[in-house]
Write a protein that holds these residues in place. Sequence first.
Motif, short mmCIF file in Angstrom:
data_model
loop_
_atom_site.label_atom_id
_atom_site.label_comp_id
_atom_site.label_asym_id
_atom_site.label_seq_id
_atom_site.Cartn_x
_atom_site.Cartn_y
_atom_site.Cartn_z
N PHE A 173 0.88 -1.22 -0.08
CA PHE A 173 -0.10 -0.15 -0.09
C PHE A 173 0.83 1.17 -0.02
N THR A 174 0.64 2.34 -0.79
CA THR A 174 1.11 3.33 -0.94
C THR A 174 0.20 4.42 -1.09
N GLY A 175 0.29 5.45 -0.16
CA GLY A 175 -0.84 6.49 -0.15
C GLY A 175 -0.13 7.91 0.20
N VAL A 176 -0.63 8.83 -0.44
CA VAL A 176 -0.35 10.28 -0.16
C VAL A 176 -1.37 11.09 -0.01
N GLY A 177 -1.88 11.49 1.04
CA GLY A 177 -3.06 12.46 1.48
C GLY A 177 -4.02 11.47 2.05
N ASN A 178 -5.02 11.77 1.99
CA ASN A 178 -6.09 11.29 2.91
C ASN A 178 -7.15 10.36 2.42
N ILE A 179 -6.76 9.50 1.43
CA ILE A 179 -7.48 8.30 1.16
C ILE A 179 -7.47 7.41 2.28
N GLY A 180 -8.52 6.94 2.90
CA GLY A 180 -8.65 6.10 3.68
C GLY A 180 -8.09 4.60 3.37
N GLY A 181 -7.66 3.92 4.08
CA GLY A 181 -7.51 2.34 3.69
C GLY A 181 -7.41 1.29 4.99
N SER A 182 -7.96 0.27 4.76
CA SER A 182 -8.13 -0.52 6.06
C SER A 182 -8.25 -1.98 5.57
N LEU A 183 -7.43 -2.78 6.21
CA LEU A 183 -7.42 -4.32 5.89
C LEU A 183 -8.32 -4.75 7.00
N ILE A 184 -9.19 -5.78 6.64
CA ILE A 184 -10.43 -6.28 7.53
C ILE A 184 -9.98 -7.76 7.52
N GLY A 185 -9.56 -8.23 8.74
CA GLY A 185 -9.02 -9.85 8.84
C GLY A 185 -9.76 -10.31 9.86
N PRO A 186 -9.47 -11.66 10.26
CA PRO A 186 -10.21 -12.19 11.65
C PRO A 186 -9.88 -11.48 12.74
N ASP A 187 -8.68 -10.99 12.84
CA ASP A 187 -8.41 -10.25 14.31
C ASP A 187 -8.95 -8.55 13.99
N LYS A 188 -8.12 -7.80 14.81
CA LYS A 188 -8.53 -6.41 14.82
C LYS A 188 -8.30 -5.83 13.42
N ARG A 231 -6.94 -3.33 10.36
CA ARG A 231 -5.85 -2.54 10.45
C ARG A 231 -5.80 -1.25 9.56
N GLY A 232 -5.57 -0.08 10.01
CA GLY A 232 -5.55 0.90 9.13
C GLY A 232 -4.16 0.95 8.34
N LEU A 233 -4.37 1.35 7.16
CA LEU A 233 -3.20 1.40 6.15
C LEU A 233 -2.64 3.00 6.23
N ALA A 234 -1.41 3.17 6.38
CA ALA A 234 -0.70 4.55 6.62
C ALA A 234 -0.34 5.17 5.26
N SER A 235 -0.76 6.46 5.33
CA SER A 235 -0.38 7.37 4.17
C SER A 235 0.55 8.28 4.56
N LEU A 288 -10.21 -8.56 3.58
CA LEU A 288 -10.83 -7.44 2.70
C LEU A 288 -9.88 -6.09 2.69
N LEU A 289 -9.92 -5.54 1.42
CA LEU A 289 -9.30 -4.28 1.57
C LEU A 289 -10.25 -3.50 1.12
N ASN A 298 -17.24 0.63 11.52
CA ASN A 298 -17.01 -0.53 12.19
C ASN A 298 -17.74 -1.61 11.59
N LEU A 299 -17.18 -2.61 10.76
CA LEU A 299 -18.12 -3.54 10.09
C LEU A 299 -18.58 -4.68 11.43
N SER A 300 -17.69 -4.70 12.59
CA SER A 300 -18.24 -5.49 13.68
C SER A 300 -19.75 -5.02 14.01
N ASP A 301 -19.81 -3.68 13.66
CA ASP A 301 -21.39 -3.36 14.44
C ASP A 301 -22.33 -3.97 13.42
N TYR A 302 -21.86 -4.70 12.38
CA TYR A 302 -23.01 -5.36 11.24
C TYR A 302 -22.88 -6.96 11.17
N PRO A 303 -23.10 -7.49 12.19
CA PRO A 303 -23.20 -8.92 12.18
C PRO A 303 -23.06 -9.60 11.03
N GLY A 304 -22.27 -10.29 10.55
CA GLY A 304 -22.51 -11.31 9.15
C GLY A 304 -22.01 -10.41 7.95
#
Length: 335
Positions: A235-250, A252-256, A280-281, A293-299
């Motif tokens: 992941f390569t970011g410049v500026g305020n594009i938001g990025g998240s990795l959604i896995g089985p654990d907590k 992760r935000g992707l740094a720009s 998921l990206l 937060n996707l955990s607020d949406y069960p399933g």
Amino acid sequence: MGLNIPSALTQVLLIEDTSQIGHARRTAQQFSESLGFDETDAGRVALVATELASNILKHASHGELHLRATGNGGVEMIAIDRGQGFDIDSGLVDGFSTGGTQGIGLGAISRLAQVFDAHADQRGAAILARLTPRAVTTRDIRYGVSQHSLHNDPHCGDAWHLAVEPGRFSVMMADGLGHGEYAEQAAQAGEEVFAQNAFMDSTVLMSDMHIGMNGTRGAAMAVAQYDAVADTLRFTGVGNIGGSLIGPDKPRGLASHPGIVGVQFRKAQPFDYAQVADQLLILYSDGLQSRWNLSDYPGLVHRHPALIAAILHRDFCRGRDDVTVFVIALEAIDG
């Protein structure tokens, strides 16, 4: 052979009364015909559009039908509303209805569509159908995008682009400064450079986009490159594009890094993430609130990425800027 799927706005059809069902049917049919569907296959699209629009009025009184091309020859439709939700499993059984009708809608949709998925809770419902011509054999690309301009402006300052090759993909997102025509010019200039060589080293690619965007307002930009064989995401970011990795654990935000591509930034530093298969990206412009937060949406995390993108847009759009939400499953994809 690879695919290049260019940025395109989501077409939104309001469904607020029965007269708009016919408009949705005709619009979907004409759209599919423009993509090469023959009369029979376009008729399937029209029928699914009718059932999706009718389902909105049955369960929520009003909502929207989102229409877009999948990029690999198909048509995508998502019916989305803010009603009280319903039991999807029961709704798929022919003859069952919570709306006092014959109850043939969801069952018919699931049979006619090559891809069908749905999510419903107390916030509302979203139903996805993807259709391709019967003569076309293609694997579904498990990605979704919801892109909307501010106040339905024909110009959108956001852009995205997905390049797919066997075993890997590369995606970019740009958010031109401000909104409107000049923001669109900046974002599209970056997309044009990206599309020419999407799998180039991301630091070189970012520099090339910077040069290609000279003279524009500039944009926040992010590039994510996934290699299924190596099981890595860069992941390569410049500026305020938001990025998240959604896995089985907590998640992760992707740094720009700070800066404006096309105007001024220091060398973009990539970040590598290992063992990301089946995660998921999610990429999003700042037209979307970041406190979701996707955990607020069960399933929901297990549903199709296109549903996730549509629901995040429905519930977290700021309403003050163009907004784009892009969601893709990290898995091997056929080009």
